[in-house]
Enzyme design. Structure first.
Site, mmCIF file in Angstrom:
data_model
loop_
_atom_site.group_PDB
_atom_site.id
_atom_site.type_symbol
_atom_site.label_atom_id
_atom_site.label_comp_id
_atom_site.label_asym_id
_atom_site.label_seq_id
_atom_site.Cartn_x
_atom_site.Cartn_y
_atom_site.Cartn_z
ATOM 1 C CD GLU A 79 -0.086 6.845 1.140
ATOM 2 O OE1 GLU A 79 0.125 5.394 0.998
ATOM 3 O OE2 GLU A 79 0.567 7.604 1.011
ATOM 4 C CB SER B 238 3.419 8.580 2.041
ATOM 5 O OG SER B 238 2.960 7.616 1.291
ATOM 6 C CG ASP C 182 6.193 8.093 -0.309
ATOM 7 O OD1 ASP C 182 5.455 7.005 0.245
ATOM 8 O OD2 ASP C 182 5.515 8.956 -0.817
ATOM 9 C CG HIS D 209 -2.158 -0.962 0.840
ATOM 10 N ND1 HIS D 209 -3.407 -0.237 0.811
ATOM 11 C CD2 HIS D 209 -2.392 -2.144 0.837
ATOM 12 C CE1 HIS D 209 -4.335 -1.330 0.529
ATOM 13 N NE2 HIS D 209 -3.674 -2.572 0.561
ATOM 14 C CG ASP D 210 4.809 3.366 1.635
ATOM 15 O OD1 ASP D 210 4.557 4.559 1.903
ATOM 16 O OD2 ASP D 210 6.128 3.164 1.525
ATOM 17 N N GLY E 247 5.069 5.546 -5.018
ATOM 18 C CA GLY E 247 6.291 4.886 -4.756
ATOM 19 C C GLY E 247 6.462 4.900 -3.330
#
Length: 138
Positions: free
Chosen positions: A86, A74, A72, A64-65, A70
């Site tokens: 997110e 997040s 990252d 999922h990241d 990309g």
């Protein structure tokens, strides 16, 4: 003319691919954080002993990241005020085992503060989680 343009584009693509491949390294942190992999693997191993769903959770979290923009890190960020993170979005609401990454990050920061990104820790933890449930691949 189209053949020249195609050749030029092909050459640029090949050049960028070769640059990316040569800039990646399996031992990137060997000098700056030599015990990184041990710290991450230990945190993952401890979590797996307490919760058998950790390997699947970490692998899914890493997927999922990487899915949107990309790999990252997040997906690890918390919502703040009106800014929805997110991790709190509908596709990610059922992600869990964030505590494993938090524990690994704490262990890594104790060894080498400010060196290793959360995105790299998530990638290593996901790799280790899968490898630990398949001991023949260790």
């Amino acid at each position: 003319m189209a053949t020249i343009a195609y050749s030029l584009v092909s050459a640029l693509v090949m050049l960028s691919i070769s640059y990316c491949v040569t800039s990646l390294s399996l031992n990137h942190y060997d000098n700056t954080c030599p015990h990184l992999e041990y710290a991450v693997k230990s945190a993952v191993k401890k979590a797996i002993l307490n919760d058998k769903t950790v390997p699947a959770a970490l692998l899914r979290m890493h997927f999922h990241d990487c899915f949107i923009r990309g790999c990252d890190g997040s997906v690890l960020l918390e919502s703040k005020g009106k800014n929805k993170a997110e991790k709190d979005g509908p596709p990610n609401i059922s992600l869990h085992a964030f505590y494993v990454i938090d524990n690994a990050k704490k262990a890594v920061e104790a060894l080498c503060p400010g060196i290793v990104s959360c995105a790299d820790i998530l990638a290593l933890a996901s790799r280790d989680a899968v490898a630990l449930i398949h001991p023949t691949t260790n």
